[in-house]
Design an enzyme around this catalytic site. Structure first.
Site, PDB file in Angstrom:
ATOM      1  N   VAL A   6       0.852  -1.189   0.000  1.00 27.74           N
ATOM      2  CA  VAL A   6       0.000   0.000   0.000  1.00 27.74           C
ATOM      3  C   VAL A   6       0.885   1.236   0.000  1.00 27.74           C
ATOM      4  O   VAL A   6       1.787   1.367   0.828  1.00 27.74           O
ATOM      5  CB  VAL A   6      -0.915   0.012   1.248  1.00 27.74           C
ATOM      6  CG1 VAL A   6      -1.823   1.233   1.236  1.00 27.74           C
ATOM      7  CG2 VAL A   6      -1.734  -1.269   1.328  1.00 27.74           C
ATOM      8  N   CYS A   7       0.622   2.139  -0.948  1.00 26.70           N
ATOM      9  CA  CYS A   7       1.378   3.393  -0.996  1.00 26.70           C
ATOM     10  C   CYS A   7       0.419   4.544  -1.251  1.00 26.70           C
ATOM     11  O   CYS A   7      -0.791   4.353  -1.274  1.00 26.70           O
ATOM     12  CB  CYS A   7       2.492   3.315  -2.035  1.00 26.70           C
ATOM     13  SG  CYS A   7       1.935   3.251  -3.736  1.00 26.70           S
ATOM     14  N   ALA A   8       0.961   5.712  -1.460  1.00 27.96           N
ATOM     15  CA  ALA A   8       0.131   6.904  -1.604  1.00 27.96           C
ATOM     16  C   ALA A   8      -0.806   6.809  -2.815  1.00 27.96           C
ATOM     17  O   ALA A   8      -2.002   7.037  -2.700  1.00 27.96           O
ATOM     18  CB  ALA A   8       0.998   8.145  -1.693  1.00 27.96           C
TER      19      ALA A   8
END
Length: 100
Positions: A6-8
């Site tokens: 999960v990232c921005a």
């Protein structure tokens, strides 16, 4: 194992996903590795065993960690050095260590 990064925006981890998949194949594992944005986490979380958070959104670790914990999933923040080096082997090793 099923691993969710999960990232921005879900884009910065795509190269890391590719490197992790290659490492998984070398190990003879049949891992499913996918990346999404933090905004898409709730729609994907139930399909994965381990959730790894990109270091650029580490500030969300407490809230996401609590949500992931309630669901009985493994959780961790990807080490900044391993993320920056796109070290698929080290991040895959981290994911394996978090499996419950």
């Amino acid at each position: 194992m099923k691993i969710l990064l999960v990232c921005a925006a879900g884009m910065s981890t795509s190269l890391l996903v590719t490197k992790m998949q290659k490492e998984s194949e070398l190990l003879g594992s049949n891992d499913t590795i996918f990346a999404c944005s933090v905004d898409e986490l709730e729609e994907h979380i139930d399909q994965y065993e381990v959730i790894l958070l990109g270091p650029q959104i580490r500030y969300k670790a407490k809230a996401i960690g609590e949500m992931v914990g309630r669901k009985g999933k493994g959780f961790g923040v990807i080490d900044s050095m391993n993320y920056g080096r796109v070290d698929g082997a080290k991040v895959l090793e981290q994911a394996y260590s978090l499996k419950r």
